[in-house]
Motif scaffolding. Sequence first.
Motif, PDB file in Angstrom:
ATOM      1  N   GLU A  22       0.834  -1.194   0.000  1.00  0.00           N
ATOM      2  CA  GLU A  22       0.000   0.000   0.000  1.00  0.00           C
ATOM      3  C   GLU A  22       0.869   1.244   0.000  1.00  0.00           C
ATOM      4  OE1 GLU A  22      -3.264   2.186   2.884  1.00  0.00           O
ATOM      5  OE2 GLU A  22      -2.900   0.049   3.108  1.00  0.00           O
ATOM      6  N   SER A  23       0.431   2.259  -0.715  1.00  0.00           N
ATOM      7  CA  SER A  23       1.142   3.529  -0.747  1.00  0.00           C
ATOM      8  C   SER A  23       0.843   4.306   0.523  1.00  0.00           C
ATOM      9  CB  SER A  23       0.684   4.324  -1.974  1.00  0.00           C
ATOM     10  OG  SER A  23       1.361   5.548  -2.038  1.00  0.00           O
ATOM     11  N   VAL A  24       1.884   4.904   1.102  1.00  0.00           N
ATOM     12  CA  VAL A  24       1.729   5.718   2.301  1.00  0.00           C
ATOM     13  C   VAL A  24       2.238   7.115   2.007  1.00  0.00           C
ATOM     14  CG1 VAL A  24       1.875   3.750   3.871  1.00  0.00           C
ATOM     15  CG2 VAL A  24       3.945   4.951   3.240  1.00  0.00           C
ATOM     16  N   SER A  25       1.909   8.077   2.871  1.00  0.00           N
ATOM     17  CA  SER A  25       2.258   9.457   2.549  1.00  0.00           C
ATOM     18  C   SER A  25       3.529   9.955   3.211  1.00  0.00           C
ATOM     19  CB  SER A  25       1.098  10.384   2.885  1.00  0.00           C
ATOM     20  OG  SER A  25       0.743  10.229   4.235  1.00  0.00           O
ATOM     21  N   LEU A  26       3.850   9.518   4.436  1.00  0.00           N
ATOM     22  CA  LEU A  26       5.008  10.056   5.145  1.00  0.00           C
ATOM     23  C   LEU A  26       5.645   8.974   6.004  1.00  0.00           C
ATOM     24  CD1 LEU A  26       6.673  12.608   5.947  1.00  0.00           C
ATOM     25  CD2 LEU A  26       5.021  12.950   7.772  1.00  0.00           C
ATOM     26  N   VAL A  27       6.973   8.851   5.924  1.00  0.00           N
ATOM     27  CA  VAL A  27       7.695   7.869   6.730  1.00  0.00           C
ATOM     28  C   VAL A  27       8.910   8.518   7.384  1.00  0.00           C
ATOM     29  CG1 VAL A  27       6.980   5.871   5.364  1.00  0.00           C
ATOM     30  CG2 VAL A  27       9.083   7.064   4.772  1.00  0.00           C
ATOM     31  N   THR A  28       9.352   7.920   8.474  1.00  0.00           N
ATOM     32  CA  THR A  28      10.616   8.331   9.087  1.00  0.00           C
ATOM     33  C   THR A  28      11.627   7.226   8.813  1.00  0.00           C
ATOM     34  OG1 THR A  28      10.065   7.347  11.216  1.00  0.00           O
ATOM     35  CG2 THR A  28       9.520   9.671  10.919  1.00  0.00           C
ATOM     36  N   THR A  29      12.900   7.620   8.746  1.00  0.00           N
ATOM     37  CA  THR A  29      13.962   6.671   8.433  1.00  0.00           C
ATOM     38  C   THR A  29      15.058   6.761   9.485  1.00  0.00           C
ATOM     39  OG1 THR A  29      15.389   8.158   7.175  1.00  0.00           O
ATOM     40  CG2 THR A  29      13.532   7.186   5.990  1.00  0.00           C
ATOM     41  N   SER A  30      15.989   5.838   9.410  1.00  0.00           N
ATOM     42  CA  SER A  30      17.163   5.869  10.286  1.00  0.00           C
ATOM     43  C   SER A  30      18.241   6.773   9.692  1.00  0.00           C
ATOM     44  CB  SER A  30      17.715   4.456  10.462  1.00  0.00           C
ATOM     45  OG  SER A  30      18.159   3.960   9.202  1.00  0.00           O
ATOM     46  N   GLY A  31      17.996   7.298   8.501  1.00  0.00           N
ATOM     47  CA  GLY A  31      18.967   8.173   7.842  1.00  0.00           C
ATOM     48  C   GLY A  31      19.801   7.468   6.798  1.00  0.00           C
ATOM     49  N   ALA A  32      19.556   6.168   6.595  1.00  0.00           N
ATOM     50  CA  ALA A  32      20.304   5.411   5.591  1.00  0.00           C
ATOM     51  C   ALA A  32      19.357   4.493   4.828  1.00  0.00           C
ATOM     52  CB  ALA A  32      21.409   4.602   6.241  1.00  0.00           C
ATOM     53  N   ALA A  33      19.732   4.205   3.584  1.00  0.00           N
ATOM     54  CA  ALA A  33      18.916   3.331   2.741  1.00  0.00           C
ATOM     55  C   ALA A  33      19.840   2.547   1.814  1.00  0.00           C
ATOM     56  CB  ALA A  33      17.921   4.146   1.930  1.00  0.00           C
ATOM     57  N   THR A  34      19.261   1.598   1.095  1.00  0.00           N
ATOM     58  CA  THR A  34      19.959   0.870   0.045  1.00  0.00           C
ATOM     59  C   THR A  34      19.381   1.349  -1.277  1.00  0.00           C
ATOM     60  OG1 THR A  34      20.249  -1.050   1.460  1.00  0.00           O
ATOM     61  CG2 THR A  34      20.418  -1.423  -0.905  1.00  0.00           C
ATOM     62  N   PHE A  35      20.244   1.732  -2.211  1.00  0.00           N
ATOM     63  CA  PHE A  35      19.807   2.207  -3.517  1.00  0.00           C
ATOM     64  C   PHE A  35      19.910   1.066  -4.509  1.00  0.00           C
ATOM     65  CE2 PHE A  35      20.869   4.852  -7.456  1.00  0.00           C
ATOM     66  CZ  PHE A  35      19.547   5.083  -7.755  1.00  0.00           C
ATOM     67  N   LYS A  36      18.795   0.672  -5.111  1.00  0.00           N
ATOM     68  CA  LYS A  36      18.759  -0.379  -6.124  1.00  0.00           C
ATOM     69  C   LYS A  36      18.669   0.310  -7.477  1.00  0.00           C
ATOM     70  CE  LYS A  36      16.022  -4.338  -7.616  1.00  0.00           C
ATOM     71  NZ  LYS A  36      14.813  -5.115  -7.336  1.00  0.00           N
ATOM     72  N   LEU A  37      19.711   0.155  -8.291  1.00  0.00           N
ATOM     73  CA  LEU A  37      19.792   0.798  -9.598  1.00  0.00           C
ATOM     74  C   LEU A  37      19.761  -0.292 -10.662  1.00  0.00           C
ATOM     75  CD1 LEU A  37      20.238   3.464 -11.145  1.00  0.00           C
ATOM     76  CD2 LEU A  37      22.694   3.041 -10.939  1.00  0.00           C
ATOM     77  N   CYS A  38      18.768  -0.251 -11.543  1.00  0.00           N
ATOM     78  CA  CYS A  38      18.575  -1.281 -12.561  1.00  0.00           C
ATOM     79  C   CYS A  38      18.808  -0.709 -13.949  1.00  0.00           C
ATOM     80  CB  CYS A  38      17.172  -1.865 -12.469  1.00  0.00           C
ATOM     81  SG  CYS A  38      16.832  -2.661 -10.889  1.00  0.00           S
ATOM     82  N   ARG A  39      19.379  -1.524 -14.814  1.00  0.00           N
ATOM     83  CA  ARG A  39      19.637  -1.130 -16.194  1.00  0.00           C
ATOM     84  C   ARG A  39      19.153  -2.209 -17.142  1.00  0.00           C
ATOM     85  NH1 ARG A  39      19.087   2.843 -14.624  1.00  0.00           N
ATOM     86  NH2 ARG A  39      20.574   4.378 -13.937  1.00  0.00           N
ATOM     87  N   ASN A  40      18.702  -1.785 -18.309  1.00  0.00           N
ATOM     88  CA  ASN A  40      18.241  -2.676 -19.356  1.00  0.00           C
ATOM     89  C   ASN A  40      19.341  -2.735 -20.417  1.00  0.00           C
ATOM     90  OD1 ASN A  40      17.026  -3.999 -21.439  1.00  0.00           O
ATOM     91  ND2 ASN A  40      15.208  -2.729 -21.494  1.00  0.00           N
ATOM     92  N   TRP A  41      19.927  -3.910 -20.613  1.00  0.00           N
ATOM     93  CA  TRP A  41      21.008  -4.092 -21.580  1.00  0.00           C
ATOM     94  C   TRP A  41      20.496  -4.860 -22.792  1.00  0.00           C
ATOM     95  CZ3 TRP A  41      24.822  -1.035 -20.395  1.00  0.00           C
ATOM     96  CH2 TRP A  41      25.075  -0.743 -19.071  1.00  0.00           C
ATOM     97  N   VAL A  42      19.429  -4.444 -23.394  1.00  0.00           N
ATOM     98  CA  VAL A  42      18.783  -5.014 -24.583  1.00  0.00           C
ATOM     99  C   VAL A  42      18.290  -6.437 -24.338  1.00  0.00           C
ATOM    100  CG1 VAL A  42      18.949  -5.483 -27.059  1.00  0.00           C
ATOM    101  CG2 VAL A  42      20.140  -3.514 -26.097  1.00  0.00           C
ATOM    102  N   PHE A  43      19.185  -7.388 -24.097  1.00  0.00           N
ATOM    103  CA  PHE A  43      18.768  -8.776 -23.935  1.00  0.00           C
ATOM    104  C   PHE A  43      18.631  -9.205 -22.478  1.00  0.00           C
ATOM    105  CE2 PHE A  43      20.850  -8.747 -28.124  1.00  0.00           C
ATOM    106  CZ  PHE A  43      19.761  -9.153 -28.879  1.00  0.00           C
TER     107      PHE A  43
END
Length: 120
Positions: A22-43
């Motif tokens: 479910e989508s939420v409007s406001l959250v608190t964090t510990s100040g750190a996150a993991t960034f997931k970066l995805c790329r499409n390489w044609v195949f």
Amino acid sequence: MALATAPASAPAQASPAPAPGESVSLVTTSGAATFKLCRNWVFTHTCREYGNVPVPARIAAGDSFEITFGSNPKTMWFRVKAVLLQDGRCLLIPKHEDMPAKGEDEPVDMLIVDPCRVLR
């Protein structure tokens, strides 16, 4: 003569916890996150995760902030389109107006905040 009294109001009830995904409007964090970066390489699609990415203590859908990630640090602006709950974590989905839409089977870039707390 009897005095009119107001009907008894129902006791205040706490808001139910958001459902997973479910989508939420406001959250608190510990100040750190993991960034997931995805790329499409044609195949094929590849995703890489970068840990310990500094993020603000409070994040809402529509916020923009700068993130720095990687061993050879890269900096970019992250604009939050949506905040979703999944398995006790908050998934921050970016807003990419200038990028082509991804298909349903393609992985999505995101910031993963664990732990996070939903504010009402």
